[in-house]
Design a protein around this motif. Structure first.
Motif, PDB file in Angstrom:
ATOM      1  N   ASN A 183      -2.254   8.861  -8.134  1.00 17.33           N
ATOM      2  CA  ASN A 183      -2.898   9.019  -6.715  1.00 17.33           C
ATOM      3  C   ASN A 183      -4.331   9.403  -5.986  1.00 17.33           C
ATOM      4  O   ASN A 183      -4.455   9.958  -5.046  1.00 17.33           O
ATOM      5  N   ALA A 184      -4.776   8.314  -5.968  1.00 14.49           N
ATOM      6  CA  ALA A 184      -6.126   7.948  -4.975  1.00 14.49           C
ATOM      7  C   ALA A 184      -5.403   8.270  -3.917  1.00 14.49           C
ATOM      8  O   ALA A 184      -6.518   8.389  -2.824  1.00 14.49           O
ATOM      9  N   GLY A 185      -4.635   7.696  -2.860  1.00 13.32           N
ATOM     10  CA  GLY A 185      -4.280   7.304  -1.567  1.00 13.32           C
ATOM     11  C   GLY A 185      -4.963   6.085  -0.808  1.00 13.32           C
ATOM     12  O   GLY A 185      -5.071   6.479   0.360  1.00 13.32           O
ATOM     13  N   VAL A 186      -5.513   5.633  -1.556  1.00  4.79           N
ATOM     14  CA  VAL A 186      -6.278   4.147  -0.575  1.00  4.79           C
ATOM     15  C   VAL A 186      -5.534   3.573  -0.473  1.00  4.79           C
ATOM     16  O   VAL A 186      -5.235   2.543  -1.865  1.00  4.79           O
ATOM     17  N   PRO A 187      -5.866   2.311   0.190  1.00  5.65           N
ATOM     18  CA  PRO A 187      -4.789   0.923   0.439  1.00  5.65           C
ATOM     19  C   PRO A 187      -4.988   0.367  -0.470  1.00  5.65           C
ATOM     20  O   PRO A 187      -7.197   0.091  -0.462  1.00  5.65           O
ATOM     21  N   LEU A 188      -4.828  -1.239  -0.809  1.00  4.04           N
ATOM     22  CA  LEU A 188      -5.641  -2.079  -1.389  1.00  4.04           C
ATOM     23  C   LEU A 188      -4.798  -3.248  -0.384  1.00  4.04           C
ATOM     24  O   LEU A 188      -3.631  -3.116  -0.483  1.00  4.04           O
ATOM     25  N   THR A 189      -6.157  -3.752  -0.526  1.00  6.06           N
ATOM     26  CA  THR A 189      -5.557  -5.232  -0.001  1.00  6.06           C
ATOM     27  C   THR A 189      -6.139  -6.677  -0.964  1.00  6.06           C
ATOM     28  O   THR A 189      -6.803  -6.518  -1.005  1.00  6.06           O
ATOM     29  N   GLY A 190      -4.621  -7.299  -1.322  1.00  6.28           N
ATOM     30  CA  GLY A 190      -4.586  -8.472  -1.898  1.00  6.28           C
ATOM     31  C   GLY A 190      -5.481  -9.431  -1.298  1.00  6.28           C
ATOM     32  O   GLY A 190      -4.825 -10.093   0.274  1.00  6.28           O
ATOM     33  N   ILE A 191      -6.464 -10.632  -1.508  1.00  6.45           N
ATOM     34  CA  ILE A 191      -6.691 -11.437  -0.072  1.00  6.45           C
ATOM     35  C   ILE A 191      -6.352 -13.225  -1.219  1.00  6.45           C
ATOM     36  O   ILE A 191      -6.648 -12.929  -2.317  1.00  6.45           O
ATOM     37  N   ASN A 192      -5.034 -13.615  -1.215  1.00  9.08           N
ATOM     38  CA  ASN A 192      -5.160 -14.290  -2.057  1.00  9.08           C
ATOM     39  C   ASN A 192      -5.679 -15.808  -1.789  1.00  9.08           C
ATOM     40  O   ASN A 192      -5.973 -16.200  -0.957  1.00  9.08           O
ATOM     41  N   VAL A 193      -5.483 -16.546  -2.961  1.00  8.30           N
ATOM     42  CA  VAL A 193      -6.504 -17.586  -2.984  1.00  8.30           C
ATOM     43  C   VAL A 193      -5.668 -19.403  -3.548  1.00  8.30           C
ATOM     44  O   VAL A 193      -6.307 -20.047  -3.842  1.00  8.30           O
ATOM     45  N   ARG A 194      -4.478 -18.192  -3.341  1.00  8.06           N
ATOM     46  CA  ARG A 194      -3.281 -20.224  -3.919  1.00  8.06           C
ATOM     47  C   ARG A 194      -1.963 -19.921  -3.048  1.00  8.06           C
ATOM     48  O   ARG A 194      -1.324 -20.910  -3.068  1.00  8.06           O
ATOM     49  N   ARG A 195      -1.170 -18.862  -3.763  1.00 11.02           N
ATOM     50  CA  ARG A 195      -0.095 -18.790  -2.843  1.00 11.02           C
ATOM     51  C   ARG A 195      -0.067 -18.396  -1.103  1.00 11.02           C
ATOM     52  O   ARG A 195      -0.008 -17.434  -0.705  1.00 11.02           O
ATOM     53  N   ALA A 196       1.681 -18.278  -1.014  1.00  9.74           N
ATOM     54  CA  ALA A 196       2.406 -17.882   0.495  1.00  9.74           C
ATOM     55  C   ALA A 196       2.038 -16.430   0.430  1.00  9.74           C
ATOM     56  O   ALA A 196       2.430 -16.582  -1.369  1.00  9.74           O
ATOM     57  N   ARG A 197       2.167 -16.352   0.706  1.00  4.38           N
ATOM     58  CA  ARG A 197       2.498 -14.186   0.856  1.00  4.38           C
ATOM     59  C   ARG A 197       3.622 -13.564   0.589  1.00  4.38           C
ATOM     60  O   ARG A 197       3.028 -12.940  -0.972  1.00  4.38           O
ATOM     61  N   ALA A 198       4.728 -14.282   0.929  1.00  2.00           N
ATOM     62  CA  ALA A 198       5.439 -13.803  -0.044  1.00  2.00           C
ATOM     63  C   ALA A 198       6.315 -13.766  -1.268  1.00  2.00           C
ATOM     64  O   ALA A 198       6.412 -13.120  -2.429  1.00  2.00           O
ATOM     65  N   GLU A 199       5.944 -14.873  -2.047  1.00  2.95           N
ATOM     66  CA  GLU A 199       5.770 -15.351  -3.665  1.00  2.95           C
ATOM     67  C   GLU A 199       4.475 -14.714  -3.600  1.00  2.95           C
ATOM     68  O   GLU A 199       5.012 -13.737  -5.103  1.00  2.95           O
TER      69      GLU A 199
END
Length: 336
Positions: free
Chosen positions: A209-225
């Motif tokens: 229950n940290a309440g900290v947003p996590l942002t991933g930066i893709n290195v291979r695939r399209a965002r939706a996939e």
């Protein structure tokens, strides 16, 4: 979140450092940026796969395995660290290399390929992009059994619910360090590839229950996939832990910095690698952490993260592959 009930091999003594990046923060003129130094994890040259292997190798040993089998791309950090874990545990190791960009595998190359050789890799097989990797690992496992051995197959990147527990543990580390140091983060940024690191962090943060947003930066695939992949694995990891499942809208995996494809250099990546090296003396890798840092820098420069905020960048390691990309990192066309 009780991870103590899962068998675990410890390859790193204690927590990895959580450090401020004052010179980078000042250079960008935006938020206060910190870095979680998972490049300093144990095993040969460190990196995020070590956390996953702590749980996966523990299961392999519990099953009486004498041979680890896994897959990865050329210059695979995961293959390097699986081989290192095998060496540490006295196990054999078989590697299947998926040549995602034709002509890019060279067993005499520097970087991780050199480390494969130093650690005694004797069973390395190269297959083309699109090969059924699960079937290839099953074939290797059958060969091991035919020779009287006991195989244990590890999915690419160690990205299974059990492997992702390593990054649920990392989420707990970050929150414990954050509390101890009196440092509250507004967001965490991480590379998103085979999805295990991203998914494990997300499942762990939700469980806490940290309440900290996590942002991933893709290195291979399209965002939706990629976001679909991350969400499925995060839900499965939460189920394994017995904790609440992350919501689909909690998954962010931006694809703006992938460039022409997996492992292919970009000017933004080169700039990020050179900037962190020159400003903070910290080495990133061209495939994962370099593109992830390029994403963080890009988000700051376009105003998504602003002054007054505090960010945590999770350094997933991979610096041994820098030597294999020396020409690109010095290419005037990429280093403008």
């Amino acid at each position: 979140m009780n991870l103590a009930r899962f068998a675990r091999r410890r390859y790193t003594p204690g927590f990895t450092p959580l450090e401020p990046l004052p010179r980078l923060s000042a250079a960008l003129g935006g938020p206060d940026i910190w870095i979680k130094r998972d490049d300093l994890l144990g095993l040969a040259a460190g990196g995020n796969k070590t956390r996953k292997l702590e749980f996966l190798v523990a299961e392999a040993l519990a099953q009486g395995a004498d041979t680890l089998i896994t897959v990865g791309a050329p210059q695979s950090n995961h293959c390097r660290l699986t081989l290192a874990a095998a060496a540490k545990e006295g196990l054999a190791c078989r590697l299947i290399i998926e040549e995602r960009v034709p002509g890019t595998y060279n067993d005499a190359a520097l970087g991780n390929n050199l480390l494969f050789d130093l650690m005694g890799a004797q069973n390395v097989r190269v297959v083309p992009l699109g090969t059924d990797l699960a079937a290839e690992m099953a074939e290797e496992a059958a060969l091991v059994r035919a020779e009287g051995g006991v195989p244990y197959a590890i999915a690419g990147g160690g990205s299974t619910p059990l492997g992702a527990l390593g990054y649920a543990a990392c989420a707990a580390e970050i929150m414990a360090q954050s509390f101890d140091m009196g440092v509250a983060f507004d967001a965490i940024v991480v590379a998103s590839g085979s999805a295990g690191t991203h998914s494990g962090l997300l499942a762990g943060l939700v469980a806490l229950n940290a309440g900290v947003p996590l942002t991933g930066i893709n290195v291979r695939r399209a965002r939706a996939e990629q976001e679909g992949n991350v969400h499925r694995l995060a839900v499965a990891t939460a189920e394994l832990m017995g904790t609440p499942a992350p919501a689909r809208d909690a998954v962010i995996a931006l694809d703006d910095w992938v460039g022409p494809g997996y492992s292919l250099p970009t000017a933004d990546m080169v700039r990020a690698v050179r900037m962190l090296a020159a400003q903070e003396g910290i080495l990133l890798d061209p495939v994962y952490s370099g593109k992830a840092m390029a994403g963080l820098i890009g988000l700051v420069e376009r105003g998504d993260f602003t002054a007054g905020q505090r960010l945590c960048f999770v350094h997933t390691g991979g610096s041994p592959s820098l030597h294999a990309y020396a020409r690109d990192l010095r290419d005037p066309a990429l280093n403008g």
